[in-house]
Design a protein around this motif. Structure first.
Motif, PDB file in Angstrom:
ATOM      1  N   ALA A 297       0.811  -1.220   0.000  1.00  0.00           N
ATOM      2  CA  ALA A 297       0.000   0.000   0.000  1.00  0.00           C
ATOM      3  C   ALA A 297       0.843   1.268   0.000  1.00  0.00           C
ATOM      4  N   ASP A 298       2.161   1.122  -0.081  1.00  0.00           N
ATOM      5  CA  ASP A 298       3.046   2.291  -0.153  1.00  0.00           C
ATOM      6  C   ASP A 298       3.516   2.558  -1.582  1.00  0.00           C
ATOM      7  N   MET A 299       2.901   1.854  -2.558  1.00  0.00           N
ATOM      8  CA  MET A 299       3.267   2.042  -3.960  1.00  0.00           C
ATOM      9  C   MET A 299       2.005   2.221  -4.799  1.00  0.00           C
ATOM     10  N   VAL A 300       2.177   2.806  -5.982  1.00  0.00           N
ATOM     11  CA  VAL A 300       1.034   3.143  -6.836  1.00  0.00           C
ATOM     12  C   VAL A 300       0.627   1.962  -7.717  1.00  0.00           C
ATOM     13  N   GLY A 301      -0.682   1.681  -7.715  1.00  0.00           N
ATOM     14  CA  GLY A 301      -1.212   0.613  -8.562  1.00  0.00           C
ATOM     15  C   GLY A 301      -2.028   1.126  -9.730  1.00  0.00           C
ATOM     16  N   GLU A 302      -2.408   2.415  -9.681  1.00  0.00           N
ATOM     17  CA  GLU A 302      -3.245   2.970 -10.754  1.00  0.00           C
ATOM     18  C   GLU A 302      -2.977   4.463 -10.900  1.00  0.00           C
ATOM     19  N   PHE A 303      -3.000   4.927 -12.146  1.00  0.00           N
ATOM     20  CA  PHE A 303      -2.972   6.351 -12.457  1.00  0.00           C
ATOM     21  C   PHE A 303      -4.136   6.633 -13.388  1.00  0.00           C
ATOM     22  N   SER A 304      -4.923   7.680 -13.092  1.00  0.00           N
ATOM     23  CA  SER A 304      -6.163   7.908 -13.832  1.00  0.00           C
ATOM     24  C   SER A 304      -6.424   9.386 -14.085  1.00  0.00           C
ATOM     25  N   LEU A 305      -7.057   9.662 -15.225  1.00  0.00           N
ATOM     26  CA  LEU A 305      -7.491  11.013 -15.582  1.00  0.00           C
ATOM     27  C   LEU A 305      -8.945  10.964 -16.057  1.00  0.00           C
ATOM     28  N   GLY A 338      -1.726   0.754  -3.770  1.00  0.00           N
ATOM     29  CA  GLY A 338      -2.085  -0.653  -3.609  1.00  0.00           C
ATOM     30  C   GLY A 338      -2.093  -1.408  -4.915  1.00  0.00           C
ATOM     31  N   SER A 339      -3.045  -2.303  -5.045  1.00  0.00           N
ATOM     32  CA  SER A 339      -3.038  -3.281  -6.138  1.00  0.00           C
ATOM     33  C   SER A 339      -3.190  -2.638  -7.516  1.00  0.00           C
ATOM     34  N   ALA A 340      -2.497  -3.229  -8.482  1.00  0.00           N
ATOM     35  CA  ALA A 340      -2.548  -2.787  -9.875  1.00  0.00           C
ATOM     36  C   ALA A 340      -3.615  -3.570 -10.632  1.00  0.00           C
ATOM     37  N   TYR A 341      -3.970  -3.055 -11.805  1.00  0.00           N
ATOM     38  CA  TYR A 341      -4.881  -3.754 -12.710  1.00  0.00           C
ATOM     39  C   TYR A 341      -4.047  -4.537 -13.723  1.00  0.00           C
ATOM     40  N   LYS A 342      -4.123  -5.850 -13.653  1.00  0.00           N
ATOM     41  CA  LYS A 342      -3.331  -6.666 -14.568  1.00  0.00           C
ATOM     42  C   LYS A 342      -3.811  -6.556 -16.006  1.00  0.00           C
ATOM     43  N   ASP A 343      -5.075  -6.157 -16.195  1.00  0.00           N
ATOM     44  CA  ASP A 343      -5.553  -6.004 -17.572  1.00  0.00           C
ATOM     45  C   ASP A 343      -4.970  -4.766 -18.238  1.00  0.00           C
ATOM     46  N   ALA A 344      -4.122  -4.005 -17.508  1.00  0.00           N
ATOM     47  CA  ALA A 344      -3.355  -2.939 -18.144  1.00  0.00           C
ATOM     48  C   ALA A 344      -2.158  -3.497 -18.903  1.00  0.00           C
ATOM     49  N   PHE A 345      -1.931  -4.795 -18.779  1.00  0.00           N
ATOM     50  CA  PHE A 345      -0.886  -5.467 -19.565  1.00  0.00           C
ATOM     51  C   PHE A 345      -1.377  -5.599 -21.006  1.00  0.00           C
ATOM     52  N   LYS A 359       8.172  -8.356 -11.548  1.00  0.00           N
ATOM     53  CA  LYS A 359       9.300  -7.893 -12.362  1.00  0.00           C
ATOM     54  C   LYS A 359       8.882  -6.762 -13.295  1.00  0.00           C
ATOM     55  N   MET A 360       7.662  -6.837 -13.805  1.00  0.00           N
ATOM     56  CA  MET A 360       7.169  -5.803 -14.721  1.00  0.00           C
ATOM     57  C   MET A 360       6.648  -4.564 -13.986  1.00  0.00           C
ATOM     58  N   GLY A 361       6.648  -4.606 -12.653  1.00  0.00           N
ATOM     59  CA  GLY A 361       6.237  -3.432 -11.890  1.00  0.00           C
ATOM     60  C   GLY A 361       4.754  -3.311 -11.633  1.00  0.00           C
ATOM     61  N   TYR A 362       4.040  -4.440 -11.693  1.00  0.00           N
ATOM     62  CA  TYR A 362       2.616  -4.432 -11.344  1.00  0.00           C
ATOM     63  C   TYR A 362       2.493  -4.655  -9.843  1.00  0.00           C
ATOM     64  N   ASN A 363       2.042  -3.649  -9.142  1.00  0.00           N
ATOM     65  CA  ASN A 363       1.989  -3.718  -7.689  1.00  0.00           C
ATOM     66  C   ASN A 363       0.914  -4.695  -7.214  1.00  0.00           C
ATOM     67  N   ASP A 364       1.165  -5.309  -6.060  1.00  0.00           N
ATOM     68  CA  ASP A 364       0.229  -6.281  -5.505  1.00  0.00           C
ATOM     69  C   ASP A 364      -0.057  -5.912  -4.049  1.00  0.00           C
ATOM     70  N   SER A 365      -1.336  -5.873  -3.693  1.00  0.00           N
ATOM     71  CA  SER A 365      -1.721  -5.545  -2.327  1.00  0.00           C
ATOM     72  C   SER A 365      -3.168  -5.939  -2.111  1.00  0.00           C
ATOM     73  N   VAL A 366      -3.548  -6.095  -0.852  1.00  0.00           N
ATOM     74  CA  VAL A 366      -4.944  -6.379  -0.543  1.00  0.00           C
ATOM     75  C   VAL A 366      -5.791  -5.114  -0.642  1.00  0.00           C
TER      76      VAL A 366
END
Length: 399
Positions: A297-305, A338-345, A359-366
């Motif tokens: 939860a100390d890293m970014v999982g999503e950026f949005s506009l 927190g958690s990233a969206y894997k469908d952004a792959f 490794k690809m930088g997709y953050n994981d968190s509850v």
């Protein structure tokens, strides 16, 4: 007391069932739809059940009493809070094809006096259930959507009358249009056109500049922008999951955040090497810092506009679903810790092994905590070829 017109509830239910689910295509005959709502939203729940039945699908209803969480966290011990009913929840995931959740509350700060560490423990216990849903979604076998039923308590929290609160819901969901679903399809085509342009830019990183904000968000060649999928109604945002290790700088947020029954105001975060190194808030700072201590939860999982040209939401709603989609004068920006969206792959999700996501930088968190700012900002993209391009200014995309 104000009550939303029955016609509007019927329209909202039809949008959620016959449009939002199945990625904008609506449910199919014979599918199983899990619908969950609290007692305060029973009027909309009834219309959802009717809409599902009329569509030939099978509703499974999860009807939740209002203000039921406080008793649980007040009387449950750590072992009870950590209990994970794996067979029951795995069966639920296996059975349902789609899920509708209606957000509604008679007390937005119900858990204010509960030790937030207990609430976080409960969140952590549910991670396997969240992972199972994500895995099924990424395999193309499950979709979900969120809706909102406004209550007197929610309107009061936002500083609005209940009628004015519902006015935002009606306008935000285009329920005042004769054919609301057709309007949503038109909007999603416009969002898709912008999303396609963004995906062709080959962006390496983004710089966000605003009052007390100068933030770098790292992207990569294997990323794509998302939006217009039917997840959430309303939804106007265009978003992606960044390389979580490449967030640098600082950002301030104008909108309050509700977390674990607490309100957090005037949040400011500072990042180095992807991680939050400083977190401040004028109210609720202790809760904010405790949340950030949660793994991931100390890293970014999503950026949005959000582009102001799409959204008719103009008021603070004290609910993330609406606040992250506000239009107003400058649209909005939000990031999620927190958690990233894997469908952004941008490739085939099913071929990616579990350890490769990190490794690809997709953050994981509850947790996945959206924090919103409506301040005027400029977003500049640095492309893979080194050129810079302003992609967002004055509350709208400029591409």
């Amino acid at each position: 007391m104000y009550r939303p017109p029955q016609k509007m509830l019927e329209k909202y239910a039809k949008i959620l069932v016959n449009f939002a689910l199945n990625s904008g295509k609506g449910v199919k005959k014979g599918e199983v739809i899990f619908v969950q709502a609290q007692e305060s939203a029973k009027e909309l729940l009834r219309e959802l059940r009717i809409a599902v039945l009329k569509s030939g699908a099978h509703p499974i209803i999860h009807f939740i009493p209002d203000e039921w969480e406080k008793d649980f966290f007040e009387y449950a011990n750590e072992d009870q809070i950590s209990f994970f009913p794996d067979k029951y929840l795995k069966g639920r995931v296996d059975q349902m094809d789609h899920m509708i959740t209606i957000l509604s509350s008679t007390n937005k700060q119900e858990l204010k006096d509960i030790n937030h560490k207990k609430v976080i423990l409960g969140f952590n216990a549910m991670k396997p259930y969240i992972d199972w849903r994500h895995d099924k979604e990424n395999a193309g076998k499950f979709t979900w959507t969120l809706g909102l039923f406004g209550t007197e308590a929610m309107a009061k929290e936002a500083g609005l009358s209940l009628e004015k609160y519902w006015e935002q819901i009606i306008k935000g969901c285009y329920l005042d249009y004769e054919n609301s679903i057709r309007k949503w399809r038109e909007l999603f085509k416009q969002i898709e056109a912008l999303r396609t342009k963004l995906n062709k830019l080959d962006i390496k990183k983004l710089r966000i500049e605003a009052k007390d904000t100068d933030l770098i968000i790292g992207l990569d060649k294997n990323r794509q922008w998302l939006g217009g999928s039917g997840r959430n109604i309303p939804s106007f945002e265009i978003f992606t999951s960044p390389v979580c290790r490449q967030t640098e700088g600082y950002i301030s947020f104008t909108e309050p955040l509700y977390r674990y029954g607490n309100i957090i105001k005037n949040i400011r975060l500072e990042f180095k090497n992807g991680k939050v190194i400083k977190a401040r808030a004028s109210t609720g700072e202790k809760v904010l810092k405790e949340m950030i201590k949660t793994k991931g939860a100390d890293m970014v999982g999503e950026f949005s506009l959000t582009d102001k040209r799409f959204s008719r939401i103009t008021k603070f709603m004290a609910e993330t679903l609406y606040d992250e989609n506000v239009g107003g004068k400058y649209g909005n920006i939000h990031i999620a810790l927190g958690s990233a969206y894997k469908d952004a792959f941008s490739g085939n999700i099913l071929k990616v092994k579990r350890d490769e996501w990190k490794k690809m930088g997709y953050n994981d968190s509850v947790v996945h905590t959206d924090i919103v700012s409506t301040s005027d900002r400029v977003v500049t993209a640095t492309l893979q070829n080194g050129n810079n391009l302003v992609i967002y200014k004055n509350g709208q995309f400029t591409i």
